[in-house]
Design a protein around this motif. Sequence first.
Motif, mmCIF file in Angstrom:
data_model
loop_
_atom_site.group_PDB
_atom_site.id
_atom_site.type_symbol
_atom_site.label_atom_id
_atom_site.label_comp_id
_atom_site.label_asym_id
_atom_site.label_seq_id
_atom_site.Cartn_x
_atom_site.Cartn_y
_atom_site.Cartn_z
ATOM 1 N N SER A 61 0.607 -1.316 0.057
ATOM 2 C CA SER A 61 -0.463 -0.196 0.160
ATOM 3 C C SER A 61 0.711 0.718 0.032
ATOM 4 C CB SER A 61 -1.112 -0.357 1.544
ATOM 5 O OG SER A 61 -1.306 1.163 1.168
ATOM 6 N N ASP A 62 0.292 1.628 -0.335
ATOM 7 C CA ASP A 62 0.907 3.527 -0.433
ATOM 8 C C ASP A 62 0.494 4.532 0.989
ATOM 9 O OD1 ASP A 62 -1.746 4.562 -1.226
ATOM 10 O OD2 ASP A 62 -1.408 4.938 -2.783
ATOM 11 N N GLY A 63 0.020 3.719 2.070
ATOM 12 C CA GLY A 63 -0.761 4.415 2.932
ATOM 13 C C GLY A 63 -2.157 4.988 3.408
ATOM 14 N N ILE A 98 -7.478 3.298 3.891
ATOM 15 C CA ILE A 98 -7.145 3.424 2.806
ATOM 16 C C ILE A 98 -8.883 3.234 2.140
ATOM 17 C CG2 ILE A 98 -5.794 2.021 0.526
ATOM 18 C CD1 ILE A 98 -4.295 2.288 3.242
#
Length: 143
Positions: A61-63, A98
């Motif tokens: 994930s990119d967070g 997210i």
Amino acid sequence: MVVIKPHTEKTIPPLQLMRLYEDVDWWPERTKEGIRKLLAHGIVLGAWEDKQLVGFCRAVSDGVYRAYVEDVVVLRTHRGQKIGRQLIDKMIKELSGIEVVSLFCSTKLTDYYEKSGFKPTRQVVMHRSRPSGPARTEPPERR
């Protein structure tokens, strides 16, 4: 009794994960060192029965905006005990902030994941493998 724990709480030994992959005929080209690196990135969950890893799930994930759930896997001897569902439920909680959570699976598993709120899309997932070798991009049953 099976318990789900993040890798940060109960470390997953690379050899145990390799054995889990072997049990379901996934990722034969993965190495202990590669798995060690994989475990150090993203959100990683293990399903434990005593000291034995019986299930695994991870997300990248990119967070903030996107997360991708991959490698939801349960030992063949432990299937039908809702371990996969517990892993997915815990992962969804971990990724609750997210915006969009995607999941890669074969078409035969779409009904299973729809029960957790995932929906098939019209998007095409494309993969690019390293040019240096014939790296597989998916486990056999996902192809």
